[in-house]
Design an enzyme around this catalytic site. Structure first.
Site, PDB file in Angstrom:
ATOM      1  CG  MET A 192      -1.940  -1.172   1.183  1.00 55.34           C
ATOM      2  SD  MET A 192      -2.884  -1.325  -0.359  1.00 55.34           S
ATOM      3  CE  MET A 192      -3.943   0.113  -0.226  1.00 55.34           C
ATOM      4  CB  ILE A 243       2.647   5.791  -4.032  1.00 51.45           C
ATOM      5  CG1 ILE A 243       1.138   5.534  -4.100  1.00 51.45           C
ATOM      6  CG2 ILE A 243       3.156   6.344  -5.360  1.00 51.45           C
ATOM      7  CD1 ILE A 243       0.298   6.774  -4.301  1.00 51.45           C
ATOM      8  CG  LEU A 244       7.211   1.528  -4.479  1.00 51.01           C
ATOM      9  CD1 LEU A 244       7.447   0.238  -5.260  1.00 51.01           C
ATOM     10  CD2 LEU A 244       8.061   1.555  -3.207  1.00 51.01           C
ATOM     11  CG  HIS A 286      -5.093  -1.051 -10.137  1.00 55.11           C
ATOM     12  ND1 HIS A 286      -5.016  -0.321  -8.965  1.00 55.11           N
ATOM     13  CD2 HIS A 286      -6.128  -0.524 -10.839  1.00 55.11           C
ATOM     14  CE1 HIS A 286      -5.954   0.614  -8.976  1.00 55.11           C
ATOM     15  NE2 HIS A 286      -6.642   0.506 -10.096  1.00 55.11           N
ATOM     16  CD  GLU A 339      10.101   8.153 -13.981  1.00 52.85           C
ATOM     17  OE1 GLU A 339       9.616   9.302 -14.046  1.00 52.85           O
ATOM     18  OE2 GLU A 339      11.242   7.879 -14.390  1.00 52.85           O
ATOM     19  CD  GLU A 340       0.921   8.961 -15.636  1.00 49.32           C
ATOM     20  OE1 GLU A 340      -0.300   9.149 -15.776  1.00 49.32           O
ATOM     21  OE2 GLU A 340       1.749   9.154 -16.542  1.00 49.32           O
ATOM     22  CG  ASP A 394      -2.556   2.083 -10.437  1.00 54.82           C
ATOM     23  OD1 ASP A 394      -1.761   1.234  -9.993  1.00 54.82           O
ATOM     24  OD2 ASP A 394      -3.438   2.608  -9.730  1.00 54.82           O
ATOM     25  CD  GLU A 452      -6.947  -8.535  -7.238  1.00 56.17           C
ATOM     26  OE1 GLU A 452      -6.074  -8.706  -6.367  1.00 56.17           O
ATOM     27  OE2 GLU A 452      -7.734  -7.566  -7.208  1.00 56.17           O
TER      28      GLU A 452
END
Length: 201
Positions: free
Chosen positions: A93, A95-96, A112, A145-146, A148, A177
């Site tokens: 959970m 964001i990298l 996702h 980098e952006e 999803d 999933e």
């Protein structure tokens, strides 16, 4: 016998997708093997599941780091020491940052819960229901980098039925999933470029 690729899995919670990946990788014919599970939360239930499968675990506690930079540097070090060639985000959970993503360029996979590029970010099930969509699903993609927005490696689709709630739909998508992510990881590990598409009810 071909050497297996090393996989590190990042989690934050129950680890059900992690377990699906591990179980599939334990098949003799799988081209990859799970070597480490890392959680950003010490209370993540998935840690116990990983240990029950004799997979090494580690905790990089975000709350004990001074901020994103220290957290990612510690995480990067743990991953590098493990020798991982593929990183799977499975209910992770955080964001990298672009710096982290570029350090492992084209090595990080994420799942996702939507048919990307629809419903990026949070609350995808609620947004799918409120949009009036007839179908919903999940996507496995490379992390870029952006948020999803990386290359799509596979997608699964489920029907939305009249009377579906967010909880009911979420359970149906999660079941999907658990089939999709292992299939895509296999393909990715075998360097098969075709996209996987699963249709489920």
């Amino acid at each position: 016998m071909r050497k297996k690729l090393k996989v590190t899995i990042l989690i934050s919670g129950n680890g059900s997708n992690m377990l699906a990946l591990i179980n599939d990788m334990m098949e003799k014919d799988h081209p990859a093997e799970p070597i480490l599970v890392i959680s950003d939360r010490p209370d993540a239930k998935g840690l116990k599941l990983a240990k029950s499968k004799n997979i090494k675990t580690a905790i990089v506690n975000y709350k004990k780091c001074s901020g994103q930079q220290e957290f990612e540097e510690t995480l990067k070090k743990s991953i590098s020491l493990s020798g991982a060639e593929i990183i799977c985000l499975a209910g992770f959970m955080r964001i990298l940052s672009p710096n982290f993503v570029n350090a492992f360029k084209n090595q990080i996979l994420n799942i996702h819960p939507s048919i990307l590029p629809l419903f990026k970010g949070l609350n995808s099930h609620a947004r799918a229901l409120s949009s009036g969509m007839a179908v919903h699903g999940a996507t496995v993609h490379l992390v870029s980098e952006e948020l999803d927005n990386g290359k799509i490696l596979g997608q699964g689709i489920v029907k939305i039925f009249e009377g579906d709630t967010e909880t009911i739909l979420a359970k149906r998508v999660l079941k999907l999933e658990h089939k999709l992510y292992p299939r895509v990881l296999r393909n990715f590990s075998e360097k098969i470029s075709e996209k996987i598409v699963l249709f489920d009810s």
